[in-house]
Write a protein that holds these residues in place. Structure first.
Motif, PDB file in Angstrom:
ATOM      1  N   UNK A 584       0.815  -1.213   0.000  1.00 59.41           N
ATOM      2  CA  UNK A 584       0.000   0.000   0.000  1.00 59.41           C
ATOM      3  C   UNK A 584       0.849   1.263   0.000  1.00 59.41           C
ATOM      4  N   UNK A 585       1.950   1.245   0.739  1.00 60.95           N
ATOM      5  CA  UNK A 585       2.731   2.467   0.922  1.00 60.95           C
ATOM      6  C   UNK A 585       3.928   2.571  -0.022  1.00 60.95           C
ATOM      7  N   UNK A 586       4.173   1.542  -0.824  1.00 60.02           N
ATOM      8  CA  UNK A 586       5.251   1.601  -1.820  1.00 60.02           C
ATOM      9  C   UNK A 586       4.702   1.237  -3.191  1.00 60.02           C
ATOM     10  N   UNK A 587       3.689   1.992  -3.601  1.00 64.72           N
ATOM     11  CA  UNK A 587       3.009   1.670  -4.855  1.00 64.72           C
ATOM     12  C   UNK A 587       3.883   1.917  -6.084  1.00 64.72           C
ATOM     13  N   UNK A 588       4.913   2.730  -5.915  1.00 68.74           N
ATOM     14  CA  UNK A 588       5.775   3.023  -7.061  1.00 68.74           C
ATOM     15  C   UNK A 588       6.806   1.933  -7.308  1.00 68.74           C
ATOM     16  N   UNK A 589       6.910   0.986  -6.368  1.00 69.08           N
ATOM     17  CA  UNK A 589       7.866  -0.104  -6.521  1.00 69.08           C
ATOM     18  C   UNK A 589       7.124  -1.420  -6.694  1.00 69.08           C
ATOM     19  N   UNK A 590       7.735  -2.314  -7.469  1.00 72.19           N
ATOM     20  CA  UNK A 590       7.144  -3.631  -7.661  1.00 72.19           C
ATOM     21  C   UNK A 590       7.352  -4.451  -6.399  1.00 72.19           C
ATOM     22  N   UNK A 591       6.279  -4.957  -5.834  1.00 69.98           N
ATOM     23  CA  UNK A 591       6.400  -5.825  -4.674  1.00 69.98           C
ATOM     24  C   UNK A 591       6.499  -7.267  -5.166  1.00 69.98           C
ATOM     25  N   UNK A 592       7.574  -7.954  -4.763  1.00 71.84           N
ATOM     26  CA  UNK A 592       7.790  -9.335  -5.193  1.00 71.84           C
ATOM     27  C   UNK A 592       7.008 -10.273  -4.268  1.00 71.84           C
ATOM     28  N   UNK A 593       6.001 -10.970  -4.793  1.00 68.77           N
ATOM     29  CA  UNK A 593       5.215 -11.880  -3.949  1.00 68.77           C
ATOM     30  C   UNK A 593       5.971 -13.169  -3.651  1.00 68.77           C
ATOM     31  N   UNK A 594       5.544 -13.885  -2.631  1.00 66.49           N
ATOM     32  CA  UNK A 594       6.192 -15.130  -2.238  1.00 66.49           C
ATOM     33  C   UNK A 594       5.176 -16.154  -1.762  1.00 66.49           C
ATOM     34  N   UNK A 595       5.568 -17.414  -1.847  1.00 65.07           N
ATOM     35  CA  UNK A 595       4.732 -18.514  -1.377  1.00 65.07           C
ATOM     36  C   UNK A 595       5.173 -18.926   0.027  1.00 65.07           C
ATOM     37  N   UNK A 596       4.274 -19.587   0.712  1.00 66.64           N
ATOM     38  CA  UNK A 596       4.639 -20.200   1.993  1.00 66.64           C
ATOM     39  C   UNK A 596       3.798 -21.457   2.191  1.00 66.64           C
ATOM     40  N   UNK A 597       4.464 -22.492   2.693  1.00 64.71           N
ATOM     41  CA  UNK A 597       3.776 -23.736   3.042  1.00 64.71           C
ATOM     42  C   UNK A 597       4.189 -24.133   4.443  1.00 64.71           C
TER      43      UNK A 597
END
Length: 856
Positions: A584-597
């Protein structure tokens, strides 16, 4: 007067006394010194019966609320001593009494407490070897209770105090628990007043609550009944009014809601950020799109106490999904809720007799909107929304009463009049008519008298004689017997009649009678509405739930959140999860998503290695926040998720000391770890970051390894364990429940680029010098550090470690997801695509490629 002041002051020695003198509230002696300092008032003095002048300062009575609010915010208690007689009608000293006491926990003034946050007052009791805690928000009428044994008291009390942040604590005797709470609130809370309550022998406190609460709810709280009675008695005595609006009583249990401890609340930034303790940059700040203050308070509670029961969570999810899917219904609901005032707190002011004309208008306008809210909810399919519609009443009687009684735009202060609507009361209409139409009445009376008597006369007025008929000697005719001579002049006689005298009395006292009658009618109106408070409180709570579900739906729609599936298989799987606050607060940067198990078969403990600043802590917090969101009933930022509810979320993140209690960073860390291992179960989520780094390398590594082993052998909680001790990756060879993960890094010479992607495997080094170079340390210093590092590594005893397999190292450094991109390209039928589909497909490929390359 000073003697009277000192007598009153003696009854409220621990409070600042606002003593009414004419148009001002005055403070004297030490109270004046305190108020002048805290409120920046000019300090003066006056004669006090001896040679020395008494320190004195004051504030205008009509604007006193603003000053009182400021004092209460600073933790002071204020007593209001009012003039109980009209000084004009009294000879000598005016009678004065304390009409209200305002404390941090009992303040009900509109702007004195945050609109979207509860203001709790707590009572702590000690009976039968146990501790009872009762909390109530006087402004909303809700009460909470808890009873626990000594063995669990300390931790639970502190966690609850950190969560609910009471503004005031009431107790009956000094004890170790009170001392501990006093120290904790001094260290952790901005302002918390402690009040010693003196018990009265003729009151059965264990039965006091029976008059306020539902019989079943009160019976369930019998362990805390005595403390409930003490708190209710204190509040009633303080606000100087009945507090029957406090009618909701619920237990503080962990059966249906998760209890979040002090550290986790702070580390995860649920409602307060770690920088300055404010709301900006928190999960609440991201999710709060509520339109009403009532909804805002409830959403905060939901986030602070997530649900545990699958059915309860699913029910909320259904409500959110219904609103997400139906755009028009969601927009209409938001537009309608936006017109509703905080009538939950208005009802409290009505109940305590402090509501003003503006409150009544706001309540009327809120009730006006309720039929529209019910109409919108009647279109919903989700059971929770249908039930809210059924629980919500339109309160036709109260609405009609307020429409008939209160002007469309009444005066702000009831004592000035101008509040009650024309036509509501005949006597008021008559007085108002006289006051407003006196000249027309006099003209009409003059004409009638001329016509009936045949005498040429005129009406006049003097301050000494009042109203009169003046008849000149030249026009004298037989004077009617009801004319009474008032005054004789040279050329005329002045008379009065019963009708004229009656009019004079009405006119000269009309304004005074008008304001007095309006005040009486308004008080009666307030009392009439008071009888409907309980029913309207239920409606207010229903509005709050609808508003909270609306808020979650808006966030889900705007931020591309998905509904997480729920399971009881004790499995957590999140694909392409994103951190809601950072996103939300770093909309100008691409947020890299991740998985978790996470599961109890082969992913019970995840050991996460990699350089500092690469994203380990973000990844772990993200997992905790997403699970918390899911258990709140919210949708979450991810591609998909399947989550089993956890009973607790524990976090140990970051380096922090506690200088107020003299505890070092390492001691604070160890105490937090101790708390976690003591309270965690196999259904808990543990977030452990850099355990052992506050001491020497081998000490720290030993503690870190021992903590992991303890989790694997005794706790069996879902555990994310981030560490710089890359030597710990070898533990995966010893337990099938442990898996290694690392942060992908692209290394070029002596520089590195963080790819922010969590991948299987472990790091073989800490990259400390690389991070130092990124931070801008002098190159000469870094070269010297490299030499020292080689010497240390060459001379240090070898610690078993696990090297990353070649294929993992290649995977980590060569760019990610190229195979996935190729796969999509190979299997797509380009020729069958429409232009829009082709653009969308190309956009997806670009996003996938950016994830792999780390391009922002």
């Amino acid at each position: 007067m000073m003697k009277q002041y000192l007598e009153v002051k003696e009854t409220c020695a621990d409070k600042l006394l606002f003593f009414r003198l004419g148009d001002f509230y005055e403070l004297f002696f030490d109270d004046a010194l305190t108020a002048s300092r805290e409120l920046d008032l000019t300090l003066t003095g006056r004669a006090g019966g001896n040679k020395e002048r008494v320190p004195m300062c004051g504030v205008p009575f009509h604007s006193a609320d603003t000053y009182i609010e400021r004092l209460v915010h600073k933790g002071y208690k204020v007593a209001i001593c009012e003039q109980m007689e009209d000084p004009k009608s009294v000879k000598g000293l005016v009678k004065r009494e304390i009409i209200r006491v305002i404390t941090p926990g009992t303040v009900t003034m509109e702007h004195a407490v945050a609109s979207k946050k509860n203001n709790y007052i707590a009572a702590v009791g000690e009976e039968n070897g146990g501790i009872q805690l009762v909390l109530t928000d006087v402004t909303t009428g809700e009460a909470l209770w808890m009873a626990c044994g000594d063995d669990e008291t300390q931790d639970r009390l502190l966690d609850i105090f950190a969560l609910y942040e009471p503004a005031e604590v009431v107790y009956t005797k000094e004890s170790a628990i009170i001392t501990s709470l006093r120290r904790f609130t001094t260290e952790r809370l901005n302002h918390c007043a402690f009040t010693l309550y003196e018990l009265q022998g003729d009151i059965d406190y264990s039965r006091t609550g029976a008059d306020y609460f539902d019989e079943d709810a009160f019976q369930a709280a019998k362990e805390a009944a005595y403390t409930i009675g003490i708190l209710l008695s204190y509040v009633k005595e303080t606000v100087k009014a009945d507090v029957f609006h406090i009618a909701s009583l619920r237990p503080l249990t962990t059966e249906r809601n998760m209890l979040i401890d002090v550290s986790s609340l702070r580390h995860l930034e649920i409602t307060q950020n770690v920088r300055d303790g404010r709301r900006k940059g928190t999960l609440l700040d991201v999710l709060d799109r509520t339109k009403t203050a009532m909804g805002g308070r409830l959403l905060r509670k939901w986030l602070e106490a997530p649900l545990l029961n699958l059915h309860d969570i699913t029910e909320r999810q259904d409500g959110v999904e219904d609103l997400v899917r139906h755009e028009i219904m969601r927009q209409d609901l938001g537009d309608t809720l936006d017109k509703i005032y905080d009538f939950e707190r208005i009802l409290t002011r009505i109940g305590t007799g402090t509501a003003g004309p503006k409150d009544m208008t706001a309540l009327r306008e809120s009730l006006r909107i309720l039929p529209d809210v019910k109409h919108i909810l009647s279109q919903a399919g989700a059971p929770i929304l249908q039930r809210l519609n059924e629980c919500m009443d339109v309160h036709s009687y109260v609405y009609d009463l307020l429409c008939r009684a209160v002007k469309e735009e009444p005066a702000a202060v009831i004592r000035n009049g101008g509040v009650i609507r024309d036509g509501y009361n005949e006597e008021l209409d008559e007085i108002r008519s006289i006051s407003e139409n006196s000249h027309a009445f006099l003209r009409d009376l003059e004409e009638r008298e001329k016509e009936s008597t045949g005498i040429k006369l005129k009406i006049g007025y003097t301050k000494v004689f009042g109203y009169y008929f003046e008849i000149s000697h030249a026009n004298t005719k037989p004077i009617p017997p009801y004319y009474v001579r008032k005054q004789t002049l040279v050329n005329a006689e002045r008379y009065i009649t019963p009708e004229l005298k009656d009019f004079e009395v009405k006119v000269l006292t009309s304004q005074e009678r008008l304001t007095a009658l309006e005040y009486k009618l308004f008080t009666q109106l307030r009392e009439e509405v008071r009888g409907h408070i309980a029913a309207m409180q239920e409606t207010a709570r229903a509005v709050a739930v609808a508003d909270s579900l609306y808020s979650l739906a808006v966030c889900a729609k705007e931020n591309r959140y998905v509904r997480p599936a729920l399971n009881s298989r004790e499995v957590i799987r999140i694909e392409e999860g994103r951190h809601p606050i950072i996103e939300q607060y770093n909309k100008n940067e691409l947020f890299v998503p991740n998985d978790v198990t996470l599961n109890h078969t082969d992913h019970e403990v995840l050991v996460i290695t990699g350089p500092n600043m690469a994203g380990k802590s973000t990844y772990m917090r993200q997992t905790a926040v997403l699970i918390l969101m899911a258990q709140t009933g919210s949708f979450i930022p991810a591609e998909s998720a399947d989550i089993c509810p956890v009973d607790r979320i524990f976090t140990r993140i970051g380096a922090s000391d506690d200088i107020l209690t003299g505890q070092s960073t390492f001691m604070t860390e160890m105490k937090e770890v101790s708390y976690i291992l003591k309270h965690a179960t196999c259904r808990s989520l543990l977030i452990l970051d850099e355990i052992g780094r506050g001491t020497s390398t081998f000490d720290g590594m030993s503690i870190a390894k021992a903590v992991i082993e303890y989790c694997l052998k005794h706790v069996h909680a879902f555990t994310l364990f981030a560490t710089h001790y890359h030597e710990l990756v070898s533990m995966a060879d010893e337990s099938s429940l442990l898996k290694n993960y690392t942060v992908a890094v692209r290394e070029r010479g002596k520089s590195i680029k963080f790819l922010r992607r969590i991948i299987p495997g472990g790091a073989d080094r800490s990259y400390g010098l690389h991070v130092a170079r990124l931070a801008g340390l002098p190159e000469g210093l870094l070269k010297r550090a490299e030499v020292i590092l080689e010497e240390l590594e060459g001379g240090a005893a070898a610690v078993p470690s696990r090297q990353i397999p070649d294929e993992e190292a290649t995977y980590a450094s060569s760019g990610l997801f190229t195979d996935a991109v190729t796969d999509k390209l190979l299997h797509v039928d380009v020729m069958s695509m429409t232009p829009i589909e082709a653009i969308s497909f190309l956009h997806d490929l670009q996003r996938e490629a950016k994830k792999g390359s780390g391009i922002s």
